[in-house]
Every structure is written in C-alpha cells, then in structure tokens.
Design a protein around this motif. Structure first.
Motif: not given
Length: 478
Positions: A139-156
């Motif tokens: 809801y904030t902006h899709y660029t923030l979704v990129y950031v969240v997904r990158i962080a999840e990827g760091l864990g994965g």
C-alpha cells in the motif's frame, strides 16, 4: 531422555523450515493474481495487445465446463487495488532473488565456520518478519515491496548451503538420499500448502490475510528448531548413544568434538569436473523450476483463464504429487545403493535425468496443446512431478564429492543457479508485456527446454558420486 531417530527429527524440522521459506516466497506468486487490477492494466495496453490476449485459449477456457467451479464467477476475475504492469510484477517476483544471490556464499561460510543451526533460524525469522510487513509495503509503494522481498531473499539465500552443512554432519552415507529428500521436499510441501492456502485465504478473507496468517503460523517452528536441532549429533542432549555411535562411525567423526576450520581448496574445486557438472545441472534445472514455480499461476490465469479458486487448486496439485515422488525416488535409490545394485554416481545421474528429460518433453508438447485445458494441466503436473527427482540427484551430489565442504559447494553452485530466478521473471514479464498470448509462452517453454538439454548432456558426461581427493584436509595445499 533419549529420543529415537533424532537424525530424522532433524531432517523433518529442516523440511518444515524449508517449507516455510518456500511457502512465504511463493505466496506472493498466487496472491498477486488477486492483488493486481487487471482491468486497469489492460486499459493501459494497446488494442492490439488486448486482441492478442483474447485468443482461442480464452474462448475455449470459458466454454470448458470440466474445470469450472459451481461459482457464478467461474470466468469472472475480481480485480485488486494495484495497477502494476507485467514488468513491475516481474521485478517484484524476481527481487527476492537479488537478496537470495547476495546472501548465498557468505551464508555458507558462516554456517560452516560458526553455526548452521543459528544461521537457518535467523533466515526463517527474517522471512516471517518480511511476510508480515508485505501488505503495508504494498500500500505504500511497490518499490518498498522490492525492499521487503530482497530482505526475505537474504534470509532464504542461506538456507540451502546451511541444509547441506547440517546433512553432512547428521546423514549417514547410506541414508543420504532419503534424508536429503525429506529435507528438500519441504520446498515442495511449502509450495503446495502456500498455493492452496493463499488462494483460499485471498478469496475468503482478502489478499492481505495471506501474509498475516501464514507469517503468524510460521512462528511455531522457531521454538521447535531451538529445542530439537544442534549443529552436530553429539551436541544434542536427546540423542541415544546407539544412534550417535552409528552416525559418527559411518561418517568417521567418532569422538570428534572440535569445530575445525579447514582451508578451502579453491583451486582444486574450480578444476574439478564433477563440481562443474553439479553447477551446470543446478543452474539449468533452476531455470525450469523457477519458471514453473513463479509463473505457473500467471500462465493459468492468462492462458487457461482460470479463476482465483482454480489457480490455487491446480497450481498446488502438481507440487503435492511432486512431494510424494521425491520421497519415493529418494528411498528407492538409497535401497538400490545399499544392496549394491547401483553406484552413487549412477543413482545421481538417474535422478538428474528423470528430473530433466521428461520435463523438457512435457513442455514441448505443452507448446502445442496448451489451449486444451485438461492436457495442459496433466503436462504441468507431470513436469513438476518429474522434477522431484532432482533432490536425489545433483542437489545431494555436493555432499557425495566433498562432505567437508558441502556448504561451500552448495553456496557456490546455488549462487550461480539463482541467476535464473532473477532473469527468468524479467524475461517472462518482458515477453507477456508485449504479447500475453500463448505465442509468448511457447518461446518461454522453448528456452527452458534448451536449458534442460544442456543439463542432461553435461551432467551425464561429467557427473560423479565418488568422494574427491581434495575433500581430505591433508590434501589441502592451497
């Protein structure tokens, strides 16, 4: 108090952990179907592209009643709130792998040197936090979704090499295929559960609850992992002496209580043909696996014209069958090896061949019959089922050739093999943005077939299941 089968308890918890990682990774692939406002997106495209999307498949899908639900909206799609173009959707799906790629090799080194148990724990924790934060980021902006997904990827990204480190310490050689299959089958099980739950939750409660519910449920695993898993069998207070002796004697680690830091023989690894065979097989197979994992729901929506309910069901069924097959093939190959019917090399090559050749054939046929819905679903199911054999093939091969450096080898091959996860969704998004018809999907299938052919040739010629000389610490001359 000693618990029986602690090595299998560890493998099951590994499996559940990987199920969480994959479930939280792919839930967006399903949820995005109900998140995007396809009506608005289509209006932004030209009339030519709209006409291309109204192809023979869409007409046939509407008239085909065998797969329709009893709901009145069986061919009516509910739009979501976000006007994300196919390119934006492709970047969102691929951004996970940016973090995944960056974390792979450092994670493998930390797991080998410090603690595989705690690296895996924090990997899952990061994914849970990222999942819970996904709705507000959307809801904030899709660029923030990129950031969240990158962080999840760091864990994965650290989970596969960490899994190899733990299996190298816990899995006796004659149980290696089945324990690896149990552990890695969690990636399939997580996909099955995620596809089903994501669709059901999105329909009944709204897409936001896909992330809230799945993230919250995953927290239960954290406590079980802390209690029942240790880096080495000897460190677990619940393990029986008989099981401990069996594991350590089979691995040649009896009485070894030290965490030794071995110098990695980089030159010998890079000169090793068996290592390169694993790397090529891993990379080529991942192109096909990620193409199906991330884009099958989109294919079902765009080409087969499935509803959200149909997508959640028919995207999950192939992974459930794949899960069962991966366990069956792992146990079968282990038994054949135990009875000296086949060598480890033969077992790995058979599994890798099964995980590639039938998939290529199914995708080739799918390019011509994808408008026939039943045939398309059967072919997609057969493709993913066959890919379940990879966990008993090249995916376990790192431990065979060098168990002392299994995490490092997995970190190296999986780093390169992650590139298809980044490039693939962008490639698909670029093609279907220009033309979302079956013609574009056929090109995607042909490219994937090419990767499978390369995998078959290279691994069949150079793959080995024998321990390599440079695995011995005394041979490290680097």
């Amino acid at each position: 108090m000693a618990l029986p089968g602690c090595r299998f308890i560890m493998a099951v918890l590994l499996s559940i952990g990987l199920a969480i990682i994959y479930g939280l990774k792919v839930n967006l692939s399903v949820a995005i179907v109900s998140m995007v406002n396809y009506t608005a997106v289509n209006l932004l495209q030209s009339e030519e592209l709209q006409f291309a999307n109204e192809d023979f498949c869409s007409i046939q899908a509407v008239n085909y009643t065998a797969l329709e639900t009893n709901q009145t909206d069986s061919v009516t799609f509910q739009d979501g709130p976000f006007n994300w173009s196919p390119n934006v959707q492709g970047i969102i799906l691929s951004s996970y792998f940016w973090g995944y790629l960056a974390a792979m090799f450092p994670g493998s080194q930390i797991a080998e040197i410090i603690s595989a148990k705690w690296v895996f724990f924090f990997a899952v924790l990061v994914n849970i936090i990222g999942t819970l934060a996904t709705p507000i980021s959307c809801y904030t902006h899709y660029t923030l979704v990129y950031v969240v997904r990158i962080a999840e990827g760091l864990g994965g990204g650290v989970t596969f090499p960490t899994t190899h480190v733990l299996l190298a310490h816990w899995a006796p050689p004659n149980e290696r295929s089945i324990m690896a299959s149990i552990a890695f089958s969690g990636t399939i099980l997580g996909t099955v559960i995620s596809n089903l739950l994501s669709g059901i939750i999105a329909i009944e409660a709204g897409w936001e609850w896909v992330f809230y519910i799945m993230g919250a449920l995953s927290t239960i695993w954290l406590l079980l992992w802390v209690i029942f898993v240790t880096d080495k069998p000897r460190d677990l207070k619940f393990i029986g002496q008989k099981e401990l002796d069996m594991i350590e004697s089979s691995l040649g680690t009896s009485g070894d209580t030290k965490k030794r830091q071995r110098k990695v023989p980089w030159k010998k690894i890079l000169e090793s043909k068996p290592f390169w065979a694993i790397l090529v097989a891993h990379t080529c197979s991942n192109w096909g696996f990620y193409m199906l994992l991330l884009n099958m729901p989109l294919f079902m929506k765009q080409v087969l014209k499935f509803t959200m309910a149909q997508v959640s069901i028919y995207a999950a069924i192939p992974y459930f069958i794949m899960w069962l097959f991966s366990l069956a093939i792992g146990q079968t190959l282990d038994r054949l090896r135990q009875h000296k019917k086949i060598t480890t090399t033969t077992a790995r090559k058979i599994a890798t061949l099964i995980a590639s050749a039938p998939v290529a054939i199914c995708l080739l046929i799918l390019s011509f019959v994808s408008c026939q819905i039943v045939a398309a679903v059967i072919l997609l199911t057969a493709s993913l089922t066959a890919m379940g054999a990879m966990y008993s093939g090249f995916m376990t091969n790192h431990i065979d050739i060098a168990n002392n450096y299994a995490g490092t080898l997995m970190g190296m091959t999986n780093t390169i093999a992650t590139i298809p996860g980044i490039v693939g969704p962008l490639f698909v998004g670029m093609l279907i943005d220009d033309d979302p018809s079956i013609k574009s999907w056929s090109i995607i299938f042909y490219v994937t077939i090419g990767f499978f052919i390369i995998e078959i040739l290279v691994y069949t010629l150079f793959g080995k299941g024998d321990e390599q000389p440079w695995n011995k610490p005394e041979d490290d001359n680097e």
